[in-house]
Design an enzyme around this catalytic site. Structure first.
Site, mmCIF file in Angstrom:
data_model
loop_
_atom_site.group_PDB
_atom_site.id
_atom_site.type_symbol
_atom_site.label_atom_id
_atom_site.label_comp_id
_atom_site.label_asym_id
_atom_site.label_seq_id
_atom_site.Cartn_x
_atom_site.Cartn_y
_atom_site.Cartn_z
ATOM 1 N N HIS A 48 0.819 -1.225 0.000
ATOM 2 C CA HIS A 48 0.000 0.000 0.000
ATOM 3 C C HIS A 48 0.840 1.257 0.000
ATOM 4 O O HIS A 48 1.983 1.263 0.440
ATOM 5 C CB HIS A 48 -1.067 -0.016 1.085
ATOM 6 C CG HIS A 48 -0.615 0.203 2.492
ATOM 7 N ND1 HIS A 48 -0.370 1.455 3.004
ATOM 8 C CD2 HIS A 48 -0.426 -0.654 3.500
ATOM 9 C CE1 HIS A 48 -0.047 1.347 4.283
ATOM 10 N NE2 HIS A 48 -0.056 0.063 4.614
ATOM 11 N N ASP A 98 5.712 1.449 7.240
ATOM 12 C CA ASP A 98 4.292 1.147 7.013
ATOM 13 C C ASP A 98 3.698 2.210 6.097
ATOM 14 O O ASP A 98 3.263 3.221 6.557
ATOM 15 C CB ASP A 98 3.565 1.143 8.347
ATOM 16 C CG ASP A 98 2.089 0.845 8.190
ATOM 17 O OD1 ASP A 98 1.684 0.446 7.095
ATOM 18 O OD2 ASP A 98 1.341 1.037 9.158
ATOM 19 N N GLU A 127 -5.292 1.809 2.175
ATOM 20 C CA GLU A 127 -5.193 0.580 2.965
ATOM 21 C C GLU A 127 -5.497 0.880 4.421
ATOM 22 O O GLU A 127 -6.161 0.119 5.115
ATOM 23 C CB GLU A 127 -3.791 -0.031 2.837
ATOM 24 C CG GLU A 127 -3.646 -1.408 3.478
ATOM 25 C CD GLU A 127 -3.088 -1.386 4.889
ATOM 26 O OE1 GLU A 127 -2.848 -2.456 5.438
ATOM 27 O OE2 GLU A 127 -2.913 -0.318 5.461
ATOM 28 N N GLU A 128 -4.966 2.012 4.879
ATOM 29 C CA GLU A 128 -5.050 2.337 6.302
ATOM 30 C C GLU A 128 -6.491 2.587 6.762
ATOM 31 O O GLU A 128 -6.758 2.622 7.947
ATOM 32 C CB GLU A 128 -4.179 3.557 6.621
ATOM 33 C CG GLU A 128 -2.700 3.343 6.339
ATOM 34 C CD GLU A 128 -2.021 2.405 7.328
ATOM 35 O OE1 GLU A 128 -2.717 1.825 8.176
ATOM 36 O OE2 GLU A 128 -0.797 2.256 7.232
ATOM 37 N N ASP A 163 3.861 -5.705 3.053
ATOM 38 C CA ASP A 163 3.391 -4.577 3.822
ATOM 39 C C ASP A 163 4.152 -4.553 5.148
ATOM 40 O O ASP A 163 4.029 -5.485 5.937
ATOM 41 C CB ASP A 163 1.892 -4.819 4.069
ATOM 42 C CG ASP A 163 1.239 -3.661 4.745
ATOM 43 O OD1 ASP A 163 1.902 -2.638 4.924
ATOM 44 O OD2 ASP A 163 0.055 -3.785 5.099
ATOM 45 N N HIS A 187 2.559 3.527 12.945
ATOM 46 C CA HIS A 187 1.559 4.588 12.829
ATOM 47 C C HIS A 187 1.951 5.841 13.590
ATOM 48 O O HIS A 187 1.092 6.564 14.089
ATOM 49 C CB HIS A 187 0.176 4.087 13.276
ATOM 50 C CG HIS A 187 -0.410 3.115 12.297
ATOM 51 N ND1 HIS A 187 -1.593 2.488 12.476
ATOM 52 C CD2 HIS A 187 0.068 2.684 11.112
ATOM 53 C CE1 HIS A 187 -1.835 1.685 11.447
ATOM 54 N NE2 HIS A 187 -0.839 1.798 10.610
HETATM 55 ZN ZN ZN Z 1 -0.585 0.846 8.725
#
Ligand code: ZN
Ligand code: NAG
Ligand code: NAG
Ligand code: NAG
Ligand code: NAG
Length: 491
Positions: free
Chosen positions: A238, A249, A281-282, A310, A409
């Protein structure tokens, strides 16, 4: 499905426009491998050209893009993410004779915001819930009984107050009641507030500022013109981040794709290879889901396998392989998923590296592919918020008792916080899988109609947000029926 053919913003940056014809892998382009003078792809040769420097150069671009974004991230459809999409399109346009490039446009609801909470003059740590509306109420707290999953759990005094609800069991949206400003506090803070509340009235002020807007965004799909278009080897990662630059990420996954795609152009392939770059994606695997949902049955049938990459450069990494054969987690993928797992297990073994298994639970963009029921899938992952065990630290080094990626994140998910050696190893693993399957699918199961008793693993939709909580339209609708009158919800 709407494939973009004339978007000025993007096309102005690419030297060769994406081909305007049909969906990717539509089979209209002949298999050119017979006349292709290039040598057939070979795993060792494909791996050899991959370098740390090339990976880090891409990563520095992502950091630049995030810097140009007013929110400092690459959330889908924003400045930082749009630049990322353009970058990918431009990258593939370097090889107009080798790849067909498509941008697939879709619109999804984006949400971002901030929250502040003060109780009796003290500021407490709080996080905004994704999709929460804005609001700035000051009111007394009211405790909701049990877990707030039943209308009867809400006492009458909740009306007009800030409801304090425990986590657990039912969906956040169901607990939340009407669509009111909502935020989360830790269990510790929550328990302290409950204790205060037992002693007497507690007044709290909550300030939530959020933006919830529909945004236009793009998946990017680049398919080799060579190779059998009825045997598509598809891989994906992603392109959006949630907070900060998102280098691990999940920049790490799609950057590996970019470099492997470049290396591949020196070779011919027997089977078509499709590199996918998923957006949103998130927010719940939205890009991959949009792709799968909108691909005609006949095109879906050509996808022989799907590989997902990922988070493959976590600073405190473990070499996790999706447990496609179900041996460790009892979530077995469609036939062939076992072979993919074993291919990666062998790869690490041959490089004298340990590897481990991670549950094949659909927690990333392979989820929508798994749901089709018969697309063999697999991939790699180096860990997110999970905690490294002492056993794993003994095998891999790093720090036991700490998260695989402490910056998961977070703003710290940048350049300095990736394991570059591990990233290169995994990029080589990506190359190995691409070379192997692009060369031959011999012994790989032919796609059968979904087996009568295959059930896709329970999807963890919006998994990324599980710590923050969220609402979706469904939650909202379902709770409206209960109609509690409280102004704000705190979990
Ligand atoms: Zn993520
Ligand atoms: C991002 O791209 C989309 C689609 O072209 C566009 O609608 C949107 O305005 C762009 N966003 C920003 C912040 O530039
Ligand atoms: C987003 O689009 C959907 C579908 O068109 C619409 O129902 C919804 O109201 C929109 N949401 C916002 C916040 O604009
Ligand atoms: C594995 O999952 C199946 C299907 O859900 C279940 O019937 C079986 O008992 C599980 N096996 C183990 C060892 O947990
Ligand atoms: C489901 O799986 C069981 C055990 O693996 C097998 O015996 C049975 O034939 C399968 N049923 C169908 C409908 O495929």
């Amino acid at each position: 499905m709407r494939f973009l053919t004339a978007l000025a913003l993007l096309l102005s940056l690419v030297s060769a426009a994406p081909r305007p014809d049909g969906p990717p892998g539509d089979g209209t382009k002949g298999d050119t491998s017979a006349t292709d003078p290039r040598p057939l792809v070979d795993s060792a040769r494909l791996q050899k050209t991959l370098t740390r420097k090339a990976l880090l150069d891409h990563a520095s671009k992502l950091i630049e893009f995030a810097k140009q974004d007013p929110e400092g991230n690459r959330g889908f459809g924003g400045v930082g993410h749009n630049l990322t999409v353009q970058y990918i399109a431009k990258w593939f346009a370097q090889w107009p004779d080798y790849y067909d490039v498509k941008l697939q446009e879709f619109v999804e609801l984006y949400s971002a915001g901030t929250a502040a909470l003060s109780v009796e003059g003290e500021n407490l740590e709080v996080t905004e819930f994704t999709y929460s509306p804005s609001g700035k109420p000051t009111a007394e707290l009211a405790a909701v009984n049990n877990l707030g999953c039943e209308a009867a759990d809400f006492p009458p005094e909740v009306d007009g107050r800030i409801a304090l609800i425990s986590r657990g069991t039912c969906e956040f949206g169901l607990k939340q009641g009407p669509y009111v400003p909502t935020a989360g506090v830790s269990q510790e803070i929550g328990q302290a507030l409950l204790a205060d509340l037992a002693a007497g009235p507690v007044v709290a002020s909550l300030d939530i500022f959020s933006v919830n807007e529909n945004r236009t965004t793009y998946n990017v799909l680049a398919t080799t013109k060579g190779g059998n278009q009825d045997n598509v080897v598809q891989l994906g990662g992603h392109t959006d981040s949630i907070v900060g630059p998102g280098v691990n990420d999940n920049g790490s996954g799609f950057i590996a794709e970019l470099e492997v795609a470049k290396a591949l152009t020196r070779y011919k392939v027997n089977n078509a290879v499709r590199f996918s770059f998923w957006s949103a994606e998130e927010f719940g695997l939205l890009g991959a889901e949009y792709y799968v949902k909108n691909l005609p049955e006949s095109e879906l049938a050509k996808i022989r396998l799907y590989l997902n990459f990922d988070m493959i450069a976590s600073p405190n990494l473990v070499y996790f392989i999706y447990d496609g054969d179900g041996s460790a987690f009892n979530l077995t993928g469609p036939a062939g998923s076992d072979q993919i797992e074993h291919l990666f297990t062998d790869f690490y073994k041959r490089n004298n590296l340990p590897s481990s298994q991670t549950a094949f639970d659909g927690r990333s963009d392979y989820g929508p592919f798994l749901e089709i029921g018969n697309i063999p899938s697999g991939g790699l992952f180096t860990g997110a918020e999970g905690i490294k065990t002492a056993e794993q630290a003994a095998l891999y080094g790093g720090v036991a008792g700490e998260a695989y990626d402490p910056n998961y994140h977070g703003k710290g998910d940048d350049f300095n916080n990736v394991d570059i050696d591990g990233w290169l190893v995994n990029t080589k693993a990506v190359a190995h899988s691409v070379a192997t399957y692009a060369r031959s699918l011999k012994g790989f199961p032919v796609r059968e109609p979904p087996a009568g008793n295959f059930t896709a693993p329970a999807r963890k939709r919006h998994v990324h947000l599980h710590e923050r909580g969220e609402f979706n339209a469904l939650g909202e609708r379902r709770v409206r029926a209960c109609g509690h009158g409280h102004k704000v919800t705190l979990f």
